[in-house]
Design a protein around this motif. Structure first.
Motif, mmCIF file in Angstrom:
data_model
loop_
_atom_site.group_PDB
_atom_site.id
_atom_site.type_symbol
_atom_site.label_atom_id
_atom_site.label_comp_id
_atom_site.label_asym_id
_atom_site.label_seq_id
_atom_site.Cartn_x
_atom_site.Cartn_y
_atom_site.Cartn_z
ATOM 1 N N UNK A 131 -2.277 11.057 -1.478
ATOM 2 C CA UNK A 131 -3.158 9.990 -1.865
ATOM 3 C C UNK A 131 -4.087 11.371 -2.986
ATOM 4 N N UNK A 132 -4.250 12.730 -1.888
ATOM 5 C CA UNK A 132 -5.311 13.544 -2.961
ATOM 6 C C UNK A 132 -4.064 13.716 -4.348
ATOM 7 N N UNK A 162 -8.822 2.413 -7.835
ATOM 8 C CA UNK A 162 -9.645 1.225 -6.779
ATOM 9 C C UNK A 162 -8.751 0.953 -5.587
ATOM 10 N N UNK A 163 -6.919 0.970 -6.204
ATOM 11 C CA UNK A 163 -5.962 0.151 -5.684
ATOM 12 C C UNK A 163 -5.279 1.268 -4.947
ATOM 13 N N UNK A 164 -5.601 2.836 -6.029
ATOM 14 C CA UNK A 164 -5.162 4.028 -4.602
ATOM 15 C C UNK A 164 -5.977 4.012 -3.573
ATOM 16 N N UNK A 165 -7.422 3.514 -3.757
ATOM 17 C CA UNK A 165 -8.389 4.188 -2.183
ATOM 18 C C UNK A 165 -8.352 2.750 -1.537
ATOM 19 N N UNK A 166 -7.993 1.556 -2.136
ATOM 20 C CA UNK A 166 -7.625 1.209 -1.355
ATOM 21 C C UNK A 166 -6.893 1.012 -0.249
ATOM 22 N N UNK A 167 -5.297 1.124 -0.923
ATOM 23 C CA UNK A 167 -4.635 1.844 -0.157
ATOM 24 C C UNK A 167 -4.906 2.781 1.010
ATOM 25 N N UNK A 168 -5.191 3.920 0.759
ATOM 26 C CA UNK A 168 -5.711 5.069 1.434
ATOM 27 C C UNK A 168 -6.537 4.781 2.104
ATOM 28 N N UNK A 169 -7.808 4.079 2.046
ATOM 29 C CA UNK A 169 -8.646 3.639 3.224
ATOM 30 C C UNK A 169 -7.520 2.725 4.477
ATOM 31 N N UNK A 170 -6.671 1.980 3.644
ATOM 32 C CA UNK A 170 -6.218 1.155 4.712
ATOM 33 C C UNK A 170 -5.005 1.850 5.577
ATOM 34 N N UNK A 182 -4.254 -0.161 9.636
ATOM 35 C CA UNK A 182 -2.586 0.434 9.685
ATOM 36 C C UNK A 182 -1.829 -0.273 10.925
ATOM 37 N N UNK A 183 -2.026 0.177 12.163
ATOM 38 C CA UNK A 183 -1.574 -1.107 12.998
ATOM 39 C C UNK A 183 -1.053 -2.372 12.775
ATOM 40 N N UNK A 184 -2.978 -2.926 12.498
ATOM 41 C CA UNK A 184 -2.211 -4.734 11.539
ATOM 42 C C UNK A 184 -1.438 -5.325 10.919
ATOM 43 N N UNK A 185 -1.591 -4.294 9.953
ATOM 44 C CA UNK A 185 -1.453 -4.416 9.185
ATOM 45 C C UNK A 185 0.651 -4.428 8.819
ATOM 46 N N UNK A 186 0.972 -2.683 9.759
ATOM 47 C CA UNK A 186 2.469 -2.591 10.154
ATOM 48 C C UNK A 186 3.356 -4.029 10.576
ATOM 49 N N UNK A 187 2.236 -4.703 11.644
ATOM 50 C CA UNK A 187 2.730 -5.561 12.972
ATOM 51 C C UNK A 187 2.584 -7.077 12.115
ATOM 52 N N UNK A 188 1.433 -7.116 11.082
ATOM 53 C CA UNK A 188 1.822 -7.807 10.423
ATOM 54 C C UNK A 188 2.721 -9.151 9.514
ATOM 55 N N UNK A 189 3.714 -7.105 8.598
ATOM 56 C CA UNK A 189 4.591 -6.843 8.541
ATOM 57 C C UNK A 189 6.517 -7.031 8.922
ATOM 58 N N UNK A 225 0.789 -1.108 -0.564
ATOM 59 C CA UNK A 225 0.038 -0.239 -0.498
ATOM 60 C C UNK A 225 0.856 1.149 -0.465
ATOM 61 N N UNK A 226 1.776 1.459 0.627
ATOM 62 C CA UNK A 226 2.984 2.201 0.508
ATOM 63 C C UNK A 226 3.426 2.423 -0.946
ATOM 64 N N UNK A 227 3.592 1.666 -1.419
ATOM 65 C CA UNK A 227 4.270 2.225 -2.630
ATOM 66 C C UNK A 227 3.153 2.165 -3.563
ATOM 67 N N UNK A 228 1.870 2.045 -3.637
ATOM 68 C CA UNK A 228 0.755 2.743 -4.898
ATOM 69 C C UNK A 228 0.322 3.860 -4.258
#
Length: 79
Positions: free
Chosen positions: A23-24, A49-57, A64-71, A4-7
């Motif tokens: 995002x903007x 669609x990918x940009x919106x999903x990345x921004x929402x997350x 974001x916290x869950x993603x960070x700990x998962x990574x 998501x960071x790369x997107x």
């Protein structure tokens, strides 16, 4: 696999403000309504669609916290 960071073209340590600004910028750049060609319009829709999903997350602190700990766990397990 693209993150998501790369997107959103930001670093993993980017602040919420930096993520929002990125995002903007990308929304203005890839908005499908700004494309004249139908093929480019379809590509822009997919990208949005990918940009919106990345921004929402990334803008949602819990997700974001869950993603960070998962990574972080993935990085530890690959060592």
């Amino acid at each position: 696999m693209i993150t998501y960071y790369e997107i959103l073209e930001v670093s993993r340590t980017a602040s919420k403000e930096v993520i929002t600004k990125a995002y903007k910028v990308l929304v203005r750049k890839y908005h499908p309504d700004l494309e004249q060609d139908e093929k480019k319009k379809d590509e822009a829709k997919e990208k949005m669609v990918r940009i919106n999903e990345a921004y929402e997350t990334l803008s949602d602190e819990i997700k974001s916290c869950l993603l960070y700990t998962s990574d972080a766990a993935d990085e530890r397990s690959s060592v």
